[in-house]
Scaffold this motif. Structure first.
Motif, PDB file in Angstrom:
ATOM      1  N   MET A   1      31.655  47.899  28.073  1.00 35.82           N
ATOM      2  CA  MET A   1      30.332  47.364  28.316  1.00 35.82           C
ATOM      3  C   MET A   1      30.331  45.877  27.993  1.00 35.82           C
ATOM      4  SD  MET A   1      26.656  48.316  26.578  1.00 35.82           S
ATOM      5  CE  MET A   1      26.211  49.624  27.675  1.00 35.82           C
ATOM      6  N   ARG A   2      29.863  45.081  28.928  1.00 38.06           N
ATOM      7  CA  ARG A   2      29.749  43.633  28.705  1.00 38.06           C
ATOM      8  C   ARG A   2      28.420  43.332  28.026  1.00 38.06           C
ATOM      9  NH1 ARG A   2      29.739  41.616  34.437  1.00 38.06           N
ATOM     10  NH2 ARG A   2      28.596  43.538  34.539  1.00 38.06           N
ATOM     11  N   ILE A   3      28.494  42.783  26.819  1.00 37.65           N
ATOM     12  CA  ILE A   3      27.287  42.455  26.060  1.00 37.65           C
ATOM     13  C   ILE A   3      27.185  40.947  25.949  1.00 37.65           C
ATOM     14  CG2 ILE A   3      26.071  42.673  23.852  1.00 37.65           C
ATOM     15  CD1 ILE A   3      27.622  45.323  23.447  1.00 37.65           C
ATOM     16  N   GLY A   4      26.023  40.423  26.325  1.00 36.42           N
ATOM     17  CA  GLY A   4      25.764  38.994  26.234  1.00 36.42           C
ATOM     18  C   GLY A   4      24.707  38.713  25.187  1.00 36.42           C
ATOM     19  N   LEU A   5      24.781  37.538  24.602  1.00 31.36           N
ATOM     20  CA  LEU A   5      23.813  37.080  23.608  1.00 31.36           C
ATOM     21  C   LEU A   5      23.190  35.784  24.095  1.00 31.36           C
ATOM     22  CD1 LEU A   5      22.470  37.032  20.766  1.00 31.36           C
ATOM     23  CD2 LEU A   5      24.562  35.894  19.944  1.00 31.36           C
ATOM     24  N   TYR A   6      21.878  35.772  24.250  1.00 36.50           N
ATOM     25  CA  TYR A   6      21.150  34.555  24.623  1.00 36.50           C
ATOM     26  C   TYR A   6      20.325  34.140  23.417  1.00 36.50           C
ATOM     27  CZ  TYR A   6      17.806  31.527  27.128  1.00 36.50           C
ATOM     28  OH  TYR A   6      17.006  30.483  27.529  1.00 36.50           O
ATOM     29  N   PRO A   7      20.792  33.140  22.655  1.00 40.99           N
ATOM     30  CA  PRO A   7      20.099  32.741  21.442  1.00 40.99           C
ATOM     31  C   PRO A   7      19.108  31.603  21.671  1.00 40.99           C
ATOM     32  CG  PRO A   7      22.203  31.654  21.541  1.00 40.99           C
ATOM     33  CD  PRO A   7      22.098  32.489  22.794  1.00 40.99           C
ATOM     34  N   GLY A   8      18.113  31.537  20.805  1.00 41.13           N
ATOM     35  CA  GLY A   8      17.162  30.435  20.845  1.00 41.13           C
ATOM     36  C   GLY A   8      16.066  30.647  19.816  1.00 41.13           C
ATOM     37  N   ALA A  87      28.676  41.025  21.080  1.00 43.51           N
ATOM     38  CA  ALA A  87      28.658  40.201  22.285  1.00 43.51           C
ATOM     39  C   ALA A  87      30.005  39.527  22.513  1.00 43.51           C
ATOM     40  CB  ALA A  87      27.562  39.141  22.186  1.00 43.51           C
ATOM     41  N   GLY A  88      30.469  39.588  23.743  1.00 45.98           N
ATOM     42  CA  GLY A  88      31.685  38.889  24.129  1.00 45.98           C
ATOM     43  C   GLY A  88      31.382  37.572  24.804  1.00 45.98           C
ATOM     44  N   VAL A  89      30.098  37.359  25.092  1.00 45.83           N
ATOM     45  CA  VAL A  89      29.693  36.131  25.766  1.00 45.83           C
ATOM     46  C   VAL A  89      28.360  35.651  25.209  1.00 45.83           C
ATOM     47  CG1 VAL A  89      28.543  37.327  27.685  1.00 45.83           C
ATOM     48  CG2 VAL A  89      29.376  35.023  28.018  1.00 45.83           C
ATOM     49  N   ILE A  90      28.273  34.347  25.023  1.00 45.01           N
ATOM     50  CA  ILE A  90      27.028  33.695  24.618  1.00 45.01           C
ATOM     51  C   ILE A  90      26.499  32.983  25.851  1.00 45.01           C
ATOM     52  CG2 ILE A  90      25.992  31.878  23.194  1.00 45.01           C
ATOM     53  CD1 ILE A  90      28.237  32.490  21.109  1.00 45.01           C
ATOM     54  N   VAL A  91      25.244  33.207  26.157  1.00 42.71           N
ATOM     55  CA  VAL A  91      24.601  32.585  27.313  1.00 42.71           C
ATOM     56  C   VAL A  91      23.743  31.431  26.811  1.00 42.71           C
ATOM     57  CG1 VAL A  91      22.961  32.922  29.209  1.00 42.71           C
ATOM     58  CG2 VAL A  91      24.546  34.779  28.572  1.00 42.71           C
ATOM     59  N   ARG A  92      23.922  30.272  27.416  1.00 47.75           N
ATOM     60  CA  ARG A  92      23.130  29.100  27.050  1.00 47.75           C
ATOM     61  C   ARG A  92      22.535  28.510  28.323  1.00 47.75           C
ATOM     62  NH1 ARG A  92      21.305  28.707  22.415  1.00 47.75           N
ATOM     63  NH2 ARG A  92      21.404  26.467  22.378  1.00 47.75           N
ATOM     64  N   THR A 119      31.468  31.253  26.090  1.00 48.41           N
ATOM     65  CA  THR A 119      30.122  30.728  26.305  1.00 48.41           C
ATOM     66  C   THR A 119      29.957  30.444  27.790  1.00 48.41           C
ATOM     67  OG1 THR A 119      30.037  29.734  24.106  1.00 48.41           O
ATOM     68  CG2 THR A 119      28.482  28.891  25.737  1.00 48.41           C
ATOM     69  N   VAL A 120      28.839  30.873  28.334  1.00 43.31           N
ATOM     70  CA  VAL A 120      28.519  30.657  29.735  1.00 43.31           C
ATOM     71  C   VAL A 120      27.242  29.823  29.790  1.00 43.31           C
ATOM     72  CG1 VAL A 120      27.806  31.788  31.872  1.00 43.31           C
ATOM     73  CG2 VAL A 120      29.548  32.849  30.442  1.00 43.31           C
ATOM     74  N   PHE A 121      27.270  28.766  30.606  1.00 46.06           N
ATOM     75  CA  PHE A 121      26.103  27.923  30.785  1.00 46.06           C
ATOM     76  C   PHE A 121      25.429  28.247  32.097  1.00 46.06           C
ATOM     77  CE2 PHE A 121      28.967  25.225  28.205  1.00 46.06           C
ATOM     78  CZ  PHE A 121      28.152  25.080  27.081  1.00 46.06           C
ATOM     79  N   LEU A 122      24.127  28.419  32.043  1.00 48.40           N
ATOM     80  CA  LEU A 122      23.338  28.609  33.251  1.00 48.40           C
ATOM     81  C   LEU A 122      22.385  27.424  33.374  1.00 48.40           C
ATOM     82  CD1 LEU A 122      22.446  32.422  33.011  1.00 48.40           C
ATOM     83  CD2 LEU A 122      24.220  31.335  34.405  1.00 48.40           C
ATOM     84  N   MET A 123      22.418  26.777  34.518  1.00 41.99           N
ATOM     85  CA  MET A 123      21.495  25.665  34.767  1.00 41.99           C
ATOM     86  C   MET A 123      20.120  26.239  35.072  1.00 41.99           C
ATOM     87  SD  MET A 123      23.150  22.862  34.408  1.00 41.99           S
ATOM     88  CE  MET A 123      21.880  21.792  35.011  1.00 41.99           C
ATOM     89  N   ALA A 124      19.121  25.642  34.473  1.00 38.34           N
ATOM     90  CA  ALA A 124      17.752  26.061  34.763  1.00 38.34           C
ATOM     91  C   ALA A 124      17.445  25.760  36.227  1.00 38.34           C
ATOM     92  CB  ALA A 124      16.777  25.316  33.860  1.00 38.34           C
ATOM     93  N   GLU A 125      16.651  26.617  36.834  1.00 41.66           N
ATOM     94  CA  GLU A 125      16.180  26.351  38.192  1.00 41.66           C
ATOM     95  C   GLU A 125      15.461  25.007  38.184  1.00 41.66           C
ATOM     96  OE1 GLU A 125      16.470  27.941  41.082  1.00 41.66           O
ATOM     97  OE2 GLU A 125      17.514  29.702  40.317  1.00 41.66           O
TER      98      GLU A 125
END
Length: 165
Positions: A1-8, A87-92, A119-125
């Motif tokens: 299972m791929r678990i992501g963490l989106y912190p803030g 989590a294996g990935v942190i989403v920022r 860590t994976v970066f997602l650009m805001a729309e």
């Protein structure tokens, strides 16, 4: 299972945060929203209030996406929180180049602490790139309309918190 963490801090959760959460669900099987306690920032909303707002918004997103979304408060190092939740990935989320400079340093430190967590970066729309919780609070304090930046439920709670209802 791929678990992501989106912190803030999510003080408060904005439409920009919701956009990143929705898009992150396409990358993982389970998404943990890490709510940082971070007393140094002096949040407007208590930890409990921020968790409540996130849970309310995430229920809708989980139904929409079919992905489990869990809200998890934390006060330790981000990399330790990632370990705690598996989590294996942190989403920022990134809005601007200035975000990247800070995040770049954080990724480097986290890689030294635990190289197994990516860590994976997602650009805001584009329509959400100007949204920042800090600015939303300032606009609301000064009697501006923030309904374009937050959900109706969050807008209501923000106005109530500021005594503007």
């Amino acid at each position: 299972m791929r678990i992501g963490l989106y912190p803030g801090t999510f003080d408060p959760i904005t439409l920009g945060h919701i956009d990143i959460i929705r898009r992150a669900t396409a990358l993982v099987d389970r998404l943990v929203i890490g709510v940082a306690i971070n007393r140094d920032k002096g949040p407007l909303f208590s930890l409990e209030e921020r968790v409540e707002m996130l849970e309310a918004e995430c229920v809708k997103l989980a139904k929409e996406t079919g992905i489990e979304i869990v809200v998890h408060p934390f006060e330790n190092l981000l990399i330790n929180c990632a370990r705690d939740v598996g989590a294996g990935v942190i989403v920022r989320g990134l809005r601007a180049v200035s975000d990247f400079e800070y995040e770049f340093q954080m990724v480097g430190m986290n890689r030294v602490l635990d190289s197994s967590v990516e860590t994976v970066f997602l650009m805001a729309e584009a329509k959400h790139q100007s949204i920042a919780s800090k600015l939303v609070k300032e606009i609301a304090r000064l009697d501006g309309d923030v309904s374009a930046f937050v959900t109706p439920a969050v807008n209501e709670r923000l106005l109530a918190k500021l005594g503007k209802t």
